[in-house]
Design an enzyme around this catalytic site. Structure first.
Site, mmCIF file in Angstrom:
data_model
loop_
_atom_site.group_PDB
_atom_site.id
_atom_site.type_symbol
_atom_site.label_atom_id
_atom_site.label_comp_id
_atom_site.label_asym_id
_atom_site.label_seq_id
_atom_site.Cartn_x
_atom_site.Cartn_y
_atom_site.Cartn_z
ATOM 1 N N GLY A 9 31.736 29.033 2.834
ATOM 2 C CA GLY A 9 32.162 30.170 2.255
ATOM 3 C C GLY A 9 32.210 31.313 2.803
ATOM 4 N N GLY A 12 29.774 30.967 6.045
ATOM 5 C CA GLY A 12 29.902 29.996 7.005
ATOM 6 C C GLY A 12 31.349 30.402 7.762
ATOM 7 N N ASP A 32 32.072 21.575 3.826
ATOM 8 C CA ASP A 32 31.518 21.926 2.389
ATOM 9 C C ASP A 32 31.662 20.939 1.201
ATOM 10 O OD1 ASP A 32 31.604 25.281 1.343
ATOM 11 O OD2 ASP A 32 31.934 23.587 -0.150
ATOM 12 N N GLY A 76 25.054 27.077 -0.178
ATOM 13 C CA GLY A 76 24.268 27.248 -1.440
ATOM 14 C C GLY A 76 24.679 28.678 -2.226
ATOM 15 N N ARG A 85 16.687 38.290 -2.861
ATOM 16 C CA ARG A 85 17.076 36.886 -2.331
ATOM 17 C C ARG A 85 16.175 35.899 -2.807
ATOM 18 N NH1 ARG A 85 17.444 41.267 0.862
ATOM 19 N NH2 ARG A 85 19.428 41.528 2.458
ATOM 20 N N ASN A 92 18.550 26.910 -4.154
ATOM 21 C CA ASN A 92 19.242 26.719 -2.632
ATOM 22 C C ASN A 92 18.093 25.401 -1.993
ATOM 23 O OD1 ASN A 92 21.295 27.975 -2.644
ATOM 24 N ND2 ASN A 92 20.525 29.976 -1.892
ATOM 25 N N ASN A 117 19.871 32.062 1.934
ATOM 26 C CA ASN A 117 18.914 32.837 1.469
ATOM 27 C C ASN A 117 17.965 32.236 0.253
ATOM 28 O OD1 ASN A 117 18.631 35.424 2.810
ATOM 29 N ND2 ASN A 117 20.561 36.162 1.716
ATOM 30 N N ASP A 145 19.034 42.546 9.913
ATOM 31 C CA ASP A 145 18.316 43.890 9.535
ATOM 32 C C ASP A 145 18.220 44.547 10.844
ATOM 33 O OD1 ASP A 145 17.246 42.813 6.669
ATOM 34 O OD2 ASP A 145 17.270 41.054 8.368
ATOM 35 N N ARG A 148 21.238 46.089 11.675
ATOM 36 C CA ARG A 148 21.436 47.426 10.917
ATOM 37 C C ARG A 148 20.500 48.840 11.336
ATOM 38 N NH1 ARG A 148 21.203 43.547 5.365
ATOM 39 N NH2 ARG A 148 23.663 43.026 5.416
ATOM 40 N N HIS A 172 13.116 38.564 5.828
ATOM 41 C CA HIS A 172 14.484 39.335 5.502
ATOM 42 C C HIS A 172 14.746 39.544 4.235
ATOM 43 C CE1 HIS A 172 18.847 39.680 5.500
ATOM 44 N NE2 HIS A 172 19.074 38.716 4.853
HETATM 45 N N1 LIG Z 1 20.655 35.285 6.172
HETATM 46 C C1 LIG Z 1 21.409 36.125 6.009
HETATM 47 O O1 LIG Z 1 21.166 37.370 6.671
HETATM 48 C C2 LIG Z 1 22.332 36.107 5.012
HETATM 49 C C3 LIG Z 1 22.399 35.201 4.109
HETATM 50 N N2 LIG Z 1 23.215 35.074 3.150
HETATM 51 C C4 LIG Z 1 23.268 33.724 2.298
HETATM 52 O O2 LIG Z 1 24.102 32.601 2.855
HETATM 53 C C5 LIG Z 1 24.244 31.728 1.491
HETATM 54 C C6 LIG Z 1 25.925 31.536 1.775
HETATM 55 O O3 LIG Z 1 26.568 33.028 0.974
HETATM 56 P P1 LIG Z 1 27.995 32.919 1.081
HETATM 57 O O4 LIG Z 1 28.871 32.554 2.149
HETATM 58 O O5 LIG Z 1 28.410 34.347 0.608
HETATM 59 O O6 LIG Z 1 28.322 32.065 -0.417
HETATM 60 P P2 LIG Z 1 29.523 31.394 -0.589
HETATM 61 O O7 LIG Z 1 29.473 31.000 -2.264
HETATM 62 O O8 LIG Z 1 30.783 32.042 -0.236
HETATM 63 O O9 LIG Z 1 29.601 30.000 0.062
HETATM 64 C C7 LIG Z 1 28.584 29.002 -0.073
HETATM 65 C C8 LIG Z 1 29.162 27.636 0.010
HETATM 66 O O10 LIG Z 1 28.311 26.652 0.008
HETATM 67 C C9 LIG Z 1 28.710 25.285 -0.474
HETATM 68 N N3 LIG Z 1 27.791 24.653 -1.157
HETATM 69 C C10 LIG Z 1 27.226 24.930 -2.016
HETATM 70 N N4 LIG Z 1 26.161 23.890 -2.163
HETATM 71 C C11 LIG Z 1 26.628 22.836 -1.257
HETATM 72 C C12 LIG Z 1 26.058 21.579 -1.007
HETATM 73 N N5 LIG Z 1 25.474 20.805 -1.758
HETATM 74 N N6 LIG Z 1 26.720 20.849 -0.047
HETATM 75 C C13 LIG Z 1 27.916 21.447 0.807
HETATM 76 N N7 LIG Z 1 28.238 22.769 0.601
HETATM 77 C C14 LIG Z 1 27.903 23.440 -0.422
HETATM 78 C C15 LIG Z 1 29.880 26.071 -1.591
HETATM 79 O O11 LIG Z 1 31.032 25.117 -1.847
HETATM 80 C C16 LIG Z 1 30.506 27.389 -0.983
HETATM 81 O O12 LIG Z 1 31.553 27.178 -0.181
HETATM 82 C C17 LIG Z 1 23.616 32.582 0.198
HETATM 83 O O13 LIG Z 1 22.457 31.868 0.201
HETATM 84 C C18 LIG Z 1 23.523 33.875 0.808
HETATM 85 O O14 LIG Z 1 22.422 34.509 0.002
HETATM 86 C C19 LIG Z 1 24.504 35.901 2.881
HETATM 87 C C20 LIG Z 1 24.474 37.204 3.781
HETATM 88 C C21 LIG Z 1 23.539 37.335 4.889
HETATM 89 C C1 LIG Z 2 22.904 38.960 1.706
HETATM 90 C C2 LIG Z 2 21.717 39.349 2.772
HETATM 91 O O1 LIG Z 2 20.923 38.587 2.821
HETATM 92 C C3 LIG Z 2 21.913 40.517 3.648
HETATM 93 O O2 LIG Z 2 23.297 40.992 3.740
HETATM 94 O O3 LIG Z 2 21.230 40.941 4.113
#
Ligand SMILES: NC(=O)C1=CN([C@@H]2O[C@H](COP(=O)(O)OP(=O)(O)OC[C@H]3O[C@@H](n4cnc5c(N)ncnc54)[C@H](O)[C@@H]3O)[C@@H](O)[C@H]2O)C=CC1
Ligand SMILES: CC(=O)C(=O)O
Length: 309
Positions: A9, A12, A32, A76, A85, A92, A117, A145, A148, A172
């Site tokens: 997504g 990734g 995915d 997730g 979060r 997740n 998250n 963070d 930022r 976070h």
């Molecule tokens: N650590 C950080 O600083 C950040 C963390 N995140 C987190 O990253 C995660 C992903 O966010 P996005 O990419 O925006 O979401 P998204 O919805 O764009 O992508 C998530 C992907 O996970 C896939 N997926 C879900 N369950 C699955 C499974 N069982 N097996 C394989 N693939 C699976 C979905 O098909 C989707 O393509 C979220 O939990 C979000 O909160 C987002 C931004 C910053």
């Molecule tokens: C979504 C998230 O965890 C961030 O942008 O900090």
């Protein structure tokens, strides 16, 4: 070095794109449950490679992860506007229960790098489900963070963010702790540097920067639905530290035996990162308020993780 990414997504795919642009890996595999999405992302990112560094980018199933040195977990659900979060945890954790066994079977020697998250609790979940030692399961934690924080301080001081050395500690998330008292610009303590530059860090400015860091994700999600560029670059930065055994000091999450009296909790501290994963963990100087806030953040994360156990 081969890197795998589970979850193609926004996060990734941004990590894959950043790896391609930075030359952070020689091969990137996107996996995915939506195989068509993974294929489309890989094809699109591969078209950036001629403008960047040699890198094979492709989509595949779990068996395509064989030989990966690091696997990023970005699968997730993400926050909706206004959602915290921590509210994502149950959903997740279920995703990690589905994917981590398959990753371990395909790439038993890979380090795990968690982005999903709530990233601190998910790092602990990944450690427990995988059975790997804590040093080999790294959460992106507050690398974003801290970036930022450094960007905002750089803007305020009129200097490059790269010359600001400042860490966000703990969760976070909402309880994170900005490490004002250990922050430096160049080799000079932050407050003294700010005074010398004629840009003193008065209480009002600190409060504004604190809010801008702590609430960044909420604002960005309100505006465009998700965040991805910052974390994509942060994940690529961690992968490079691992690949080149850089022993870079980065604020990342890992399960920590004890912090501020709280046992076995995953949270962010500055850590030395290299080929083996977490090589050392550092506790920066904290003033009394920061120490109290870090303890509260650790307690919140430990209580949240305990709900799952
Ligand atoms: N650590 C950080 O600083 C950040 C963390 N995140 C987190 O990253 C995660 C992903 O966010 P996005 O990419 O925006 O979401 P998204 O919805 O764009 O992508 C998530 C992907 O996970 C896939 N997926 C879900 N369950 C699955 C499974 N069982 N097996 C394989 N693939 C699976 C979905 O098909 C989707 O393509 C979220 O939990 C979000 O909160 C987002 C931004 C910053
Ligand atoms: C979504 C998230 O965890 C961030 O942008 O900090």
């Amino acid at each position: 070095m081969k890197a795998g990414i589970i979850g193609a997504g926004m996060v990734g795919s941004a990590a894959a794109y950043a790896l391609a642009l930075r030359g952070g890996a020689s091969e990137v595999v996107l996996v995915d449950r939506n195989a068509a999405l993974a294929r489309a992302q890989a094809e699109d990112i591969a078209h950036a490679v001629p403008f960047a560094h040699p890198c094979q980018i492709h989509a595949g199933d779990y068996d395509a992860l064989a030989g990966a040195a690091v696997v990023i977990l970005a699968a997730g659900v993400a926050q909706k506007p206004g959602e915290s979060r921590l509210s994502l945890l149950a959903r997740n954790a279920q995703v990690f229960a589905e994917v981590i066994g398959a990753v371990r079977d395909a790439a038993p020697d890979a380090l795990l790098l968690v982005a999903t998250n709530p990233v601190d609790v998910m790092t602990d979940v990944a450690r427990r489900v995988s059975g790997l030692p804590a040093a080999r399961v790294i959460g992106s934690g507050t690398i974003l963070d801290s970036a930022r924080f450094r960007a905002l301080l750089g803007d305020h001081l009129g200097i490059a963010a790269q010359s600001v050395h400042a860490y966000v500690l703990g969760e976070h998330g909402d309880s994170e702790v900005l490490g004002w008292s250990s922050a430096r610009a160049g080799a000079v303590p932050l407050a003294g540097f700010a005074d010398q530059m004629g840009a003193p860090l008065i209480a009002d400015m600190r409060a504004r920067i604190d809010d801008a860091v702590r609430r960044a994700a909420y604002r960005i999600i309100e505006g465009k639905g998700a965040t991805w560029y910052g974390i994509g670059a942060g994940l690529a930065r961690i992968v490079q530290a691992i690949r080149d055994d850089q022993r870079a000091v980065l604020s990342v999450s890992a399960t920590t035996p004890e912090i501020q009296g709280v046992a076995d909790v995953a949270l962010s501290l500055p850590r030395v990162i290299g080929r083996a994963g977490v090589i050392a963990t550092l506790l920066p100087d904290l003033d009394a308020d920061e120490a109290t806030a870090l303890r509260a953040s650790a307690e919140l994360l430990a209580e949240t993780a305990a709900q799952l156990r």
